[in-house]
Design a protein around this motif. Structure first.
Motif, PDB file in Angstrom:
ATOM      1  N   HIS A 167      24.020  41.522   1.309  1.00  0.00           N
ATOM      2  CA  HIS A 167      24.023  40.259   2.102  1.00  0.00           C
ATOM      3  C   HIS A 167      25.462  39.616   2.025  1.00  0.00           C
ATOM      4  CE1 HIS A 167      22.519  36.390   3.465  1.00  0.00           C
ATOM      5  NE2 HIS A 167      23.359  35.746   2.711  1.00  0.00           N
ATOM      6  N   PHE A 168      25.613  39.195   3.202  1.00  0.00           N
ATOM      7  CA  PHE A 168      26.836  38.444   3.707  1.00  0.00           C
ATOM      8  C   PHE A 168      26.354  37.052   4.311  1.00  0.00           C
ATOM      9  CE2 PHE A 168      28.822  42.575   3.156  1.00  0.00           C
ATOM     10  CZ  PHE A 168      29.783  42.360   2.714  1.00  0.00           C
ATOM     11  N   ALA A 169      27.397  36.144   3.990  1.00  0.00           N
ATOM     12  CA  ALA A 169      27.046  34.680   4.586  1.00  0.00           C
ATOM     13  C   ALA A 169      27.216  34.597   6.065  1.00  0.00           C
ATOM     14  CB  ALA A 169      28.023  33.688   4.039  1.00  0.00           C
ATOM     15  N   ARG A 170      28.028  35.646   6.669  1.00  0.00           N
ATOM     16  CA  ARG A 170      28.582  35.645   7.986  1.00  0.00           C
ATOM     17  C   ARG A 170      28.905  36.854   8.424  1.00  0.00           C
ATOM     18  NH1 ARG A 170      32.123  32.355   5.301  1.00  0.00           N
ATOM     19  NH2 ARG A 170      34.216  32.686   5.692  1.00  0.00           N
ATOM     20  N   ALA A 171      28.776  36.997   9.919  1.00  0.00           N
ATOM     21  CA  ALA A 171      29.790  37.884  10.495  1.00  0.00           C
ATOM     22  C   ALA A 171      31.195  37.928  10.322  1.00  0.00           C
ATOM     23  CB  ALA A 171      29.179  38.341  11.778  1.00  0.00           C
ATOM     24  N   ALA A 172      31.897  39.108  10.628  1.00  0.00           N
ATOM     25  CA  ALA A 172      33.304  39.013  10.542  1.00  0.00           C
ATOM     26  C   ALA A 172      33.822  40.342  11.587  1.00  0.00           C
ATOM     27  CB  ALA A 172      33.931  39.371   9.384  1.00  0.00           C
ATOM     28  N   SER A 173      34.923  39.989  12.248  1.00  0.00           N
ATOM     29  CA  SER A 173      35.460  41.105  13.091  1.00  0.00           C
ATOM     30  C   SER A 173      37.240  41.237  12.785  1.00  0.00           C
ATOM     31  CB  SER A 173      35.259  40.619  14.395  1.00  0.00           C
ATOM     32  OG  SER A 173      35.855  39.452  14.632  1.00  0.00           O
ATOM     33  N   VAL A 174      37.531  42.496  13.278  1.00  0.00           N
ATOM     34  CA  VAL A 174      38.853  42.699  13.129  1.00  0.00           C
ATOM     35  C   VAL A 174      39.529  42.232  14.190  1.00  0.00           C
ATOM     36  CG1 VAL A 174      40.718  44.577  13.398  1.00  0.00           C
ATOM     37  CG2 VAL A 174      38.448  45.068  12.290  1.00  0.00           C
ATOM     38  N   PRO A 175      40.777  41.395  13.959  1.00  0.00           N
ATOM     39  CA  PRO A 175      41.518  40.638  14.705  1.00  0.00           C
ATOM     40  C   PRO A 175      41.981  41.570  16.128  1.00  0.00           C
ATOM     41  CG  PRO A 175      42.299  39.957  12.753  1.00  0.00           C
ATOM     42  CD  PRO A 175      41.222  41.104  12.565  1.00  0.00           C
ATOM     43  N   TRP A 176      42.173  40.779  17.320  1.00  0.00           N
ATOM     44  CA  TRP A 176      42.291  41.772  18.534  1.00  0.00           C
ATOM     45  C   TRP A 176      43.621  42.376  18.287  1.00  0.00           C
ATOM     46  CZ3 TRP A 176      39.233  43.254  22.180  1.00  0.00           C
ATOM     47  CH2 TRP A 176      38.168  42.453  22.346  1.00  0.00           C
ATOM     48  N   ARG A 177      44.617  41.807  17.765  1.00  0.00           N
ATOM     49  CA  ARG A 177      46.027  42.311  17.485  1.00  0.00           C
ATOM     50  C   ARG A 177      45.934  43.739  16.780  1.00  0.00           C
ATOM     51  NH1 ARG A 177      46.280  37.947  14.674  1.00  0.00           N
ATOM     52  NH2 ARG A 177      47.190  38.151  12.387  1.00  0.00           N
ATOM     53  N   TYR A 178      44.842  43.890  16.007  1.00  0.00           N
ATOM     54  CA  TYR A 178      45.045  45.142  15.340  1.00  0.00           C
ATOM     55  C   TYR A 178      43.942  46.196  15.707  1.00  0.00           C
ATOM     56  CZ  TYR A 178      46.995  42.226  11.592  1.00  0.00           C
ATOM     57  OH  TYR A 178      47.935  41.273  11.004  1.00  0.00           O
ATOM     58  N   ARG A 179      43.282  46.117  17.056  1.00  0.00           N
ATOM     59  CA  ARG A 179      42.591  47.024  17.425  1.00  0.00           C
ATOM     60  C   ARG A 179      43.160  47.866  18.377  1.00  0.00           C
ATOM     61  NH1 ARG A 179      37.087  43.484  19.103  1.00  0.00           N
ATOM     62  NH2 ARG A 179      37.226  41.801  17.294  1.00  0.00           N
ATOM     63  N   PRO A 180      43.261  49.244  18.286  1.00  0.00           N
ATOM     64  CA  PRO A 180      44.019  50.013  19.177  1.00  0.00           C
ATOM     65  C   PRO A 180      43.301  49.991  20.460  1.00  0.00           C
ATOM     66  CG  PRO A 180      42.752  51.397  17.418  1.00  0.00           C
ATOM     67  CD  PRO A 180      42.711  49.828  17.076  1.00  0.00           C
ATOM     68  N   ASP A 181      43.965  50.638  21.476  1.00  0.00           N
ATOM     69  CA  ASP A 181      43.699  50.649  22.848  1.00  0.00           C
ATOM     70  C   ASP A 181      43.698  52.100  23.123  1.00  0.00           C
ATOM     71  OD1 ASP A 181      43.121  50.852  25.434  1.00  0.00           O
ATOM     72  OD2 ASP A 181      44.975  49.790  26.186  1.00  0.00           O
TER      73      ASP A 181
END
Length: 306
Positions: free
Chosen positions: A160-174
């Motif tokens: 269980h986690f309290a909320r969702a989370a995501s990788v910041p845009w600047r770290y996502r490769p194109d």
């Protein structure tokens, strides 16, 4: 133990962890995820330690049904993902409840997605690792190098986690952009004629459809390689030049010995970008100093391994 039931397995879905280290002297390659950066982010989103077992999904077309309430993270290739038909964002963690179905469509860009679960998928290690090496018959759920098939159960625990989370845009490769890959020149490079070394960097190459987890094969104007009279140990990223002059960049499931001349090694961080390139992708290369590559790799490991 409960976990995720495989309803559809896709073309090639493999259980991977940090790799099978310390066995190359016996002819066993290390394996592990082809895109180590995407795999590291998937585990980090869930607070898993480096190398926690996860799923490498080649091209997509996977469907899983949860038999436990847990949390997952999805990174890597851009593909449509949904839970019971509701779209999911990429490079994020999310809850999956018992009875719900997670569907991964075919990749739009990139080649491999990484699906991690809180606490990691459970499997018995072989030679210290659960990494699946189909060619050598090691690892995976069955311990014999089997890829995922419909009906398999991916064991995992409730979470269980309290909320969702995501990788910041600047770290996502194109993955759509044509990459410029960095090479540490060395090995047998001094034995190559100067014009041949320059030709490697000057021309565009294409990624052959014959590439796999063992090696990325390049297609272009052939290089003339010097002769080699002996074999020696090789590692991931080594750039071999066989007699046909078409270079091969060794990947995670590489052989442990090789006799072809080496032009150098691909920057470790760029190996992971190469893993997301489709067949016929145009590739260009540029030299990088070993000190610069080491500094960048240390920074990467400080972030992901602490």
């Amino acid at each position: 133990m409960s976990g995720l039931r495989v309803l559809r397995s896709g073309p090639l879905s493999l259980l991977q962890d940090g790799g099978r280290r310390g066995w190359q002297h016996l002819g066993v390659s290390p394996g592990g995820p082809l895109d180590g950066q995407a795999a590291a982010w998937a585990n980090r989103l869930l607070g898993n330690p480096w190398g926690t077992p996860l799923l490498e999904v080649a091209l997509g077309d996977v469907e899983l049904r949860a038999e436990v309430d847990t949390w997952l993270a999805l990174t890597g290739a851009e593909l449509p993902a949904s839970i019971d038909g509701q779209p999911l964002p990429g490079w994020a963690r999310f809850a999956l409840r018992a009875g719900q179905c997670l569907r991964l469509g075919f990749a739009r860009s990139g080649q491999r997605a990484y699906l991690a679960v809180a606490g990691g998928f459970r499997a018995a290690p072989v030679l210290g690792s659960v990494s699946t090496q189909v060619r050598e018959g090691l690892g995976g759920l069955d311990g014999q190098g089997g890829k995922l098939v419909a009906g398999d159960l991916l064991p995992c625990a409730a979470a269980h986690f309290a909320r969702a989370a995501s990788v910041p845009w600047r770290y996502r490769p194109d993955y759509r952009a044509a990459p410029l890959l960095r090479v540490i020149v060395g090995g047998d490079a001094p034995a190559f004629a100067e014009e041949q070394r320059q030709a490697f960097f000057a021309q565009p190459w294409r990624l052959s459809a014959q590439s796999d987890r063992m090696g990325a094969r390049l297609q272009g104007e052939p290089l003339r390689a010097p002769p080699r009279q002996w074999s020696l140990g090789v590692g991931r990223g080594a750039i071999q030049v066989p007699p046909d002059g078409q270079p091969i960049i060794l990947q995670a499931d590489h052989q442990t010995m090789g006799g072809y001349p080496l032009l150098g090694w691909l920057h470790p961080l760029d190996l992971w970008r190469l893993a997301q390139c489709p067949a016929q992708q145009a590739l260009r290369f540029t030299p990088v100093g070993i000190g610069e590559a080491q500094a960048q790799l240390r920074q990467f490991y400080r972030f992901f391994r602490g």
